[in-house]
Write a protein that holds these residues in place. Sequence first.
Motif, PDB file in Angstrom:
ATOM      1  N   SER A 578      45.289  31.720 -17.035  1.00  0.00           N
ATOM      2  CA  SER A 578      44.847  31.307 -15.711  1.00  0.00           C
ATOM      3  C   SER A 578      45.833  31.803 -14.662  1.00  0.00           C
ATOM      4  CB  SER A 578      44.730  29.780 -15.613  1.00  0.00           C
ATOM      5  OG  SER A 578      44.336  29.420 -14.303  1.00  0.00           O
ATOM      6  N   LEU A 579      45.327  32.698 -13.818  1.00  0.00           N
ATOM      7  CA  LEU A 579      46.089  33.214 -12.681  1.00  0.00           C
ATOM      8  C   LEU A 579      45.365  32.861 -11.388  1.00  0.00           C
ATOM      9  CD1 LEU A 579      46.888  36.760 -14.147  1.00  0.00           C
ATOM     10  CD2 LEU A 579      48.279  34.685 -14.288  1.00  0.00           C
ATOM     11  N   ALA A 580      44.475  31.886 -11.440  1.00  0.00           N
ATOM     12  CA  ALA A 580      43.624  31.540 -10.303  1.00  0.00           C
ATOM     13  C   ALA A 580      44.429  30.958  -9.154  1.00  0.00           C
ATOM     14  CB  ALA A 580      42.553  30.547 -10.744  1.00  0.00           C
ATOM     15  N   ILE A 581      43.844  31.072  -7.947  1.00  0.00           N
ATOM     16  CA  ILE A 581      44.379  30.484  -6.720  1.00  0.00           C
ATOM     17  C   ILE A 581      45.811  30.956  -6.491  1.00  0.00           C
ATOM     18  CG2 ILE A 581      44.478  28.362  -5.345  1.00  0.00           C
ATOM     19  CD1 ILE A 581      42.844  26.979  -7.462  1.00  0.00           C
ATOM     20  N   ASN A 582      45.966  32.254  -6.405  1.00  0.00           N
ATOM     21  CA  ASN A 582      47.228  32.889  -6.050  1.00  0.00           C
ATOM     22  C   ASN A 582      46.935  34.003  -5.062  1.00  0.00           C
ATOM     23  OD1 ASN A 582      49.750  31.883  -7.577  1.00  0.00           O
ATOM     24  ND2 ASN A 582      48.175  31.869  -9.180  1.00  0.00           N
ATOM     25  N   ASP A 583      47.846  34.942  -4.925  1.00  0.00           N
ATOM     26  CA  ASP A 583      47.660  36.048  -3.988  1.00  0.00           C
ATOM     27  C   ASP A 583      47.784  37.390  -4.694  1.00  0.00           C
ATOM     28  OD1 ASP A 583      47.377  34.369  -1.705  1.00  0.00           O
ATOM     29  OD2 ASP A 583      49.540  34.064  -1.680  1.00  0.00           O
ATOM     30  N   PHE A 584      47.331  37.460  -5.951  1.00  0.00           N
ATOM     31  CA  PHE A 584      47.384  38.721  -6.677  1.00  0.00           C
ATOM     32  C   PHE A 584      46.435  39.732  -6.030  1.00  0.00           C
ATOM     33  CE2 PHE A 584      48.742  35.823 -10.157  1.00  0.00           C
ATOM     34  CZ  PHE A 584      49.967  36.414 -10.424  1.00  0.00           C
ATOM     35  N   THR A 585      46.867  40.979  -6.043  1.00  0.00           N
ATOM     36  CA  THR A 585      46.079  42.068  -5.457  1.00  0.00           C
ATOM     37  C   THR A 585      45.880  43.157  -6.495  1.00  0.00           C
ATOM     38  OG1 THR A 585      48.096  43.108  -4.611  1.00  0.00           O
ATOM     39  CG2 THR A 585      46.944  41.599  -3.135  1.00  0.00           C
ATOM     40  N   GLY A 586      45.090  44.198  -6.083  1.00  0.00           N
ATOM     41  CA  GLY A 586      44.855  45.312  -6.976  1.00  0.00           C
ATOM     42  C   GLY A 586      43.767  45.004  -7.993  1.00  0.00           C
ATOM     43  N   PRO A 587      43.552  45.877  -8.930  1.00  0.00           N
ATOM     44  CA  PRO A 587      42.481  45.690  -9.913  1.00  0.00           C
ATOM     45  C   PRO A 587      42.870  44.713 -11.028  1.00  0.00           C
ATOM     46  CG  PRO A 587      43.645  47.719 -10.371  1.00  0.00           C
ATOM     47  CD  PRO A 587      44.250  47.172  -9.110  1.00  0.00           C
ATOM     48  N   LEU A 588      41.863  44.215 -11.684  1.00  0.00           N
ATOM     49  CA  LEU A 588      42.084  43.427 -12.900  1.00  0.00           C
ATOM     50  C   LEU A 588      42.357  44.429 -14.023  1.00  0.00           C
ATOM     51  CD1 LEU A 588      42.011  40.697 -14.393  1.00  0.00           C
ATOM     52  CD2 LEU A 588      39.556  41.065 -14.727  1.00  0.00           C
ATOM     53  N   PRO A 589      43.525  44.352 -14.657  1.00  0.00           N
ATOM     54  CA  PRO A 589      43.879  45.371 -15.656  1.00  0.00           C
ATOM     55  C   PRO A 589      42.856  45.442 -16.799  1.00  0.00           C
ATOM     56  CG  PRO A 589      45.795  44.046 -15.089  1.00  0.00           C
ATOM     57  CD  PRO A 589      44.618  43.374 -14.473  1.00  0.00           C
ATOM     58  N   SER A 590      42.460  46.673 -17.124  1.00  0.00           N
ATOM     59  CA  SER A 590      41.540  46.852 -18.248  1.00  0.00           C
ATOM     60  C   SER A 590      42.182  46.420 -19.562  1.00  0.00           C
ATOM     61  CB  SER A 590      41.104  48.316 -18.335  1.00  0.00           C
ATOM     62  OG  SER A 590      42.244  49.169 -18.531  1.00  0.00           O
ATOM     63  N   GLU A 591      43.537  46.363 -19.588  1.00  0.00           N
ATOM     64  CA  GLU A 591      44.252  45.931 -20.792  1.00  0.00           C
ATOM     65  C   GLU A 591      43.902  44.502 -21.208  1.00  0.00           C
ATOM     66  OE1 GLU A 591      46.347  49.461 -19.307  1.00  0.00           O
ATOM     67  OE2 GLU A 591      45.500  47.652 -18.381  1.00  0.00           O
ATOM     68  N   CYS A 592      43.311  43.734 -20.288  1.00  0.00           N
ATOM     69  CA  CYS A 592      42.878  42.375 -20.638  1.00  0.00           C
ATOM     70  C   CYS A 592      41.845  42.405 -21.761  1.00  0.00           C
ATOM     71  CB  CYS A 592      42.314  41.672 -19.424  1.00  0.00           C
ATOM     72  SG  CYS A 592      43.559  41.242 -18.167  1.00  0.00           S
ATOM     73  N   GLY A 593      41.180  43.522 -21.929  1.00  0.00           N
ATOM     74  CA  GLY A 593      40.213  43.649 -23.010  1.00  0.00           C
ATOM     75  C   GLY A 593      40.845  43.609 -24.392  1.00  0.00           C
ATOM     76  N   LYS A 594      42.168  43.829 -24.444  1.00  0.00           N
ATOM     77  CA  LYS A 594      42.861  43.790 -25.729  1.00  0.00           C
ATOM     78  C   LYS A 594      43.126  42.356 -26.214  1.00  0.00           C
ATOM     79  CE  LYS A 594      45.300  48.146 -24.751  1.00  0.00           C
ATOM     80  NZ  LYS A 594      46.641  48.784 -24.606  1.00  0.00           N
ATOM     81  N   LEU A 595      42.870  41.420 -25.336  1.00  0.00           N
ATOM     82  CA  LEU A 595      43.150  40.020 -25.671  1.00  0.00           C
ATOM     83  C   LEU A 595      41.965  39.458 -26.467  1.00  0.00           C
ATOM     84  CD1 LEU A 595      44.600  38.927 -22.203  1.00  0.00           C
ATOM     85  CD2 LEU A 595      45.820  39.828 -24.192  1.00  0.00           C
ATOM     86  N   THR A 596      41.882  39.836 -27.706  1.00  0.00           N
ATOM     87  CA  THR A 596      40.702  39.520 -28.518  1.00  0.00           C
ATOM     88  C   THR A 596      40.615  38.046 -28.912  1.00  0.00           C
ATOM     89  OG1 THR A 596      41.932  40.188 -30.488  1.00  0.00           O
ATOM     90  CG2 THR A 596      40.534  41.857 -29.441  1.00  0.00           C
ATOM     91  N   ASN A 597      41.698  37.291 -28.722  1.00  0.00           N
ATOM     92  CA  ASN A 597      41.668  35.862 -29.012  1.00  0.00           C
ATOM     93  C   ASN A 597      41.454  35.019 -27.754  1.00  0.00           C
ATOM     94  OD1 ASN A 597      42.239  35.776 -31.927  1.00  0.00           O
ATOM     95  ND2 ASN A 597      44.187  36.715 -31.349  1.00  0.00           N
ATOM     96  N   LEU A 598      41.285  35.695 -26.617  1.00  0.00           N
ATOM     97  CA  LEU A 598      41.175  34.993 -25.347  1.00  0.00           C
ATOM     98  C   LEU A 598      39.877  34.193 -25.279  1.00  0.00           C
ATOM     99  CD1 LEU A 598      42.923  34.801 -22.781  1.00  0.00           C
ATOM    100  CD2 LEU A 598      41.408  36.517 -21.742  1.00  0.00           C
ATOM    101  N   ILE A 599      39.998  32.901 -24.974  1.00  0.00           N
ATOM    102  CA  ILE A 599      38.849  32.016 -24.853  1.00  0.00           C
ATOM    103  C   ILE A 599      38.459  31.833 -23.393  1.00  0.00           C
ATOM    104  CG2 ILE A 599      38.063  29.635 -25.178  1.00  0.00           C
ATOM    105  CD1 ILE A 599      39.734  29.523 -27.712  1.00  0.00           C
TER     106      ILE A 599
END
Length: 786
Positions: A578-599
């Motif tokens: 959870s990185l919600a409700i912050n001020d992150f910018t730029g794209p969502l990294p495609s590397e998040c697809g490697k998180l195969t256990n992510l619920i």
Amino acid sequence: SNFTLNTVESSAPAQIQMRETLALDLNQSEELIRTRHYDPPKNKNVKDVFGTSPTSTQVSPSMQPSVDQTSTMPSMAPSTSKSSAPTISPSLSVTPSVAEDTSPPSVLPSLSILPSFTPSVAPTQEISTAPSPQEQESLAPSFAPSRVPSTAPLVPSVPTVTFTSIEDFLSRTMTDDGSLNQTGTPQNDAFLLTLETYPNVDVNDPDNLVQIAQSYALNTFFYSTGGSNWGTKTKWATTEPICTEPWYGVTCTDAVVTEVDLNENGLAQNIPSEISGLSSLTSLVLNNNDIVTITPGGIQNLLQLKVLNLNTNLLSATLPTDFGGLPNLEELDLGTNSFFKIPSEIGLITSLVQFKCTSNFLSGTIPTEIGMLTALENFDLSLNFLSGTLPSEIGTMTKLVRLEFYRNHLGGTLPLELGSLSNLEVLSLYENLVETDINSGFEGDIPEAFGGLTSIKEIDLYFNRLGPKISNIFSQVQSLVYFDVGANFIEEISPSLFELPLLGNLMLDDNFIAGPLPPGVQLPELITIDLSRNLFTGSLPVALSESNKLESLLLEDNRLSETIPLELGSLTALTRLSLAINDFTGPLPSECGKLTNLISLFVDENSLNGAIPVELSEATSLIALYLSMNNFSGELPIELTTLKDLEVLSGFSNNLTGGLPTELGDLNKMSKLDLSDNSFAGPIPSEMGKLLLLEELKLDENQLTGLIPSELGQTSLKVALFQTNNLTGEVPGQLCLLNPEELVVDCAGDTPEVICPAECCSDCGPLTRRLERSGHLFNEYINSST
């Protein structure tokens, strides 16, 4: 002093005459008199009972004898010398004598007549005859030594006890209130069954007395606790021997009952005092039943008892003070009852190793006498209404391993003495802050003395009033595995907290901690880190990606900025991000697809842009995907419809375009779909009718056209928002039949775009969408998905 049965064999070869005498160390007789207590047992006159000293293994403080100090001691029966080898016999406190005089004894025995079953060998020297009447008089009332020849051991005069029947035995030792012969009482039912079990028995044989007492005690217990309604009652209330094939839940050792375990067996009503007849009982486990009361004079006289478990019953009032007379009790569990006070006498059970009294109605302060429980290792008073401060006397309980007082109304500062508990592994004081009690909740800084908790593994202080800082104690507590100070008033933390080699769970959420996260995070064993709802600023440290055991990374609602590090893709053990409700910018990294256990993935309420990466479809364990309130553009990737476990897809308030993929109908576990406030065009796919579990569908504020599909009537919709689109036609009757709580279409005005049957729609648009704070949804879905 210790009383021992001496079995003496006769020298006559044709027959063996047994005689029992008591061996008393007269050198300590004066000390005995000084230390005796003379509290009578229930329903007995003090002059009708003769017991042993408090140090005897068979008599509790509430069963001590009363001695008329103006009278002389009863005369001693003649002794019999022995010529053969000694025999081994059970230890007795008072035993029936084989004296010829059958007249009623002047002093009746207490339950101390029952053997303690500690084998003892009779002494080899002969025992002298009884002292003269003058010497008897010199013995009373202080048991002082008489003037007898020094060549013979000294033995005091003792009462001669015989019984004429089972009724005589039981009425004089276990039940003297008349209930033995009162029809319909548990005592009478048990008495009649005991008579049937032992029809022709020598009531002056010690072994027989033990069996009679055990049978009567267990059967009285059976009838007193509603035995006919027990779940399992094999052998109970029968004439079957207790220990030959043990009754259900009963364990025997050498024909003696030592354990009773009737967990979750439908027991109710009352534990009778007659249970004291199980004089060798070491374990009594009666948890998960409906026992309401405990008759005094019963459990508290089980002097061999080590384990007492009455958890989850209907007991109430103050904790029994008589439990303080159980000299061997090690485990006491009284949890989940309705006790409301801890008596100071609790400090008398100095043998206690484990004491649990959770989930009761305990109120008031914790008595300082708990400091006497120096053998205690596990101490749990959680889920009560205790108030006041923690007694500093806890610091004397140096063997403590677990201290759990969570969910009470305790407050004040944490005592410095806690730091002396070098064996403590678990300190759990969370949720002591109560909104209606201004004195509740621990306050102030965590003392530097906590550095002395060198064995500590878990500290849970969640939801108190601690703060404003956490001192640098962590260089001394390298064993720490779990640390939770969430929901306090902490503003400053020590960087050393992020360098603990064994730390697996770090909870600092819901505080006021400001500034950047330490760049050199070194937490190789980290599993969960929750820094949500603070004031952290700056970037997300790349060093976190080296915590390859990390499963939960929760940074919601801070002021973090810059881009999301690509290195997060290496945290393959992650299940919650959870990185919600912050001020992150730029794209969502495609590397998040490697998180195969992510619920669950929460990146809503940031300033992320670009396309939603199709690689997210490779995170095949996703259940909840929150992308809302960003600047994502382009079409909704069709590849996301391959996430077969996806239950929630939230992408509202972005710049998404194109049509709604018909493949959305393949997400058969979907319960919430929110794509409102985008620029989707075209029709609503009828295939969405296959989403049988769908409860919320929010497609408002788009550019959708055509009819509302009637197939949606096959779903489980409770909320359906279609307003502020270009839809036409009539709301399908099938959808109205679902009777949704909220159904909104553009049906306002004289010429509405969509016609809504009467009492079908909850409102007619357009409506200004209420943007829900995604943190609420986050908490909801964390609970449901874990």
